[in-house]
Design a protein around this motif. Sequence first.
Motif, PDB file in Angstrom:
ATOM      1  N   GLU A  55       0.827  -1.211   0.000  1.00  0.00           N
ATOM      2  CA  GLU A  55       0.000   0.000   0.000  1.00  0.00           C
ATOM      3  C   GLU A  55       0.864   1.266   0.000  1.00  0.00           C
ATOM      4  OE1 GLU A  55      -2.652  -0.119   3.332  1.00  0.00           O
ATOM      5  OE2 GLU A  55      -3.519  -2.040   2.701  1.00  0.00           O
ATOM      6  N   ILE A  56       1.910   1.266   0.817  1.00  0.00           N
ATOM      7  CA  ILE A  56       2.800   2.428   0.912  1.00  0.00           C
ATOM      8  C   ILE A  56       3.453   2.692  -0.444  1.00  0.00           C
ATOM      9  CG2 ILE A  56       4.939   3.313   1.927  1.00  0.00           C
ATOM     10  CD1 ILE A  56       4.195   1.521   4.407  1.00  0.00           C
ATOM     11  N   ILE A  57       4.001   1.634  -1.026  1.00  0.00           N
ATOM     12  CA  ILE A  57       4.706   1.781  -2.301  1.00  0.00           C
ATOM     13  C   ILE A  57       3.739   2.158  -3.415  1.00  0.00           C
ATOM     14  CG2 ILE A  57       6.101   0.594  -4.032  1.00  0.00           C
ATOM     15  CD1 ILE A  57       7.247  -1.090  -1.674  1.00  0.00           C
ATOM     16  N   PRO A 174       8.076   2.559  11.334  1.00  0.00           N
ATOM     17  CA  PRO A 174       9.426   2.753  10.795  1.00  0.00           C
ATOM     18  C   PRO A 174       9.577   2.298   9.335  1.00  0.00           C
ATOM     19  CG  PRO A 174       9.432   1.068  12.524  1.00  0.00           C
ATOM     20  CD  PRO A 174       8.076   1.666  12.504  1.00  0.00           C
ATOM     21  N   ILE A 175       8.828   1.266   8.941  1.00  0.00           N
ATOM     22  CA  ILE A 175       8.872   0.835   7.535  1.00  0.00           C
ATOM     23  C   ILE A 175       8.299   1.940   6.648  1.00  0.00           C
ATOM     24  CG2 ILE A 175       7.852  -0.767   5.864  1.00  0.00           C
ATOM     25  CD1 ILE A 175       8.182  -2.986   7.971  1.00  0.00           C
ATOM     26  N   THR A 176       7.173   2.504   7.070  1.00  0.00           N
ATOM     27  CA  THR A 176       6.540   3.585   6.312  1.00  0.00           C
ATOM     28  C   THR A 176       7.482   4.778   6.175  1.00  0.00           C
ATOM     29  OG1 THR A 176       4.353   2.914   7.096  1.00  0.00           O
ATOM     30  CG2 THR A 176       4.554   5.145   6.234  1.00  0.00           C
ATOM     31  N   LYS A 177       8.092   5.188   7.282  1.00  0.00           N
ATOM     32  CA  LYS A 177       8.990   6.349   7.249  1.00  0.00           C
ATOM     33  C   LYS A 177      10.222   6.089   6.381  1.00  0.00           C
ATOM     34  CE  LYS A 177       7.656   8.334  11.680  1.00  0.00           C
ATOM     35  NZ  LYS A 177       8.053   8.533  13.079  1.00  0.00           N
ATOM     36  N   ALA A 178      10.810   4.906   6.478  1.00  0.00           N
ATOM     37  CA  ALA A 178      12.006   4.600   5.687  1.00  0.00           C
ATOM     38  C   ALA A 178      11.683   4.561   4.196  1.00  0.00           C
ATOM     39  CB  ALA A 178      12.614   3.273   6.137  1.00  0.00           C
ATOM     40  N   LEU A 179      10.573   3.935   3.823  1.00  0.00           N
ATOM     41  CA  LEU A 179      10.180   3.885   2.409  1.00  0.00           C
ATOM     42  C   LEU A 179       9.859   5.282   1.881  1.00  0.00           C
ATOM     43  CD1 LEU A 179       7.979   0.663   2.281  1.00  0.00           C
ATOM     44  CD2 LEU A 179      10.106   1.053   1.031  1.00  0.00           C
ATOM     45  N   ASN A 180       9.116   6.054   2.650  1.00  0.00           N
ATOM     46  CA  ASN A 180       8.781   7.414   2.216  1.00  0.00           C
ATOM     47  C   ASN A 180      10.030   8.274   2.044  1.00  0.00           C
ATOM     48  OD1 ASN A 180       5.976   7.285   1.911  1.00  0.00           O
ATOM     49  ND2 ASN A 180       5.630   7.600   4.082  1.00  0.00           N
TER      50      ASN A 180
END
Length: 194
Positions: A55-57, A174-180
Amino acid sequence: MKRILIITILCLFVISMSVVAFAAEPVNSQENTYKKVAIIPYINSTEEKKGYVKEIIDSKYTELYSNKNFQMIPEVDVLKALNSTGFSIANMELPEKDILAAVAKETNADYVIAMEVSQLITTRHMSFFQTKVVTKTKLRYKFYNTEQSKMVSFQTTGISENKTVIGDVGYKDPITKALNQAMDDANEKIMSNL
């Protein structure tokens, strides 16, 4: 009476001149001021396949190109162009310059973008007083500029940590922040190559 007639004629003259001048101004047409972008479906070659990662990507990968300055080529047309070259996303490799050029030609795109999530590592560290989750991500990109017949390859990284003294720490933030962070850096590099 004569004065009123002269003033009326002058007023009509001024009004007619302003109408003529207004009608003579060129109309700024927004037609064809946008750039066409073909976005190749991203590759996730990591072991992290959680739904929220997708979803993030999915939202961030195309976000920058969903405005009036760009026209995104429909994914169906991009996949059709990729298939016509014999390229398969199932190979988990980013396409080379000749494939990107062929996609650009077949879709009439000004730019072609391909991305791979090559690293997404999340670790949990626990001590007596603190729990911490650290995420490191690495994204590889290939960007093709049709006008210049030029391909640019680059990678971006993102790192984020989430810690707490009391309670538990989740992985999503943290996954969301790192990918963003990594995707924002990539978008800056792409925009600098337009």
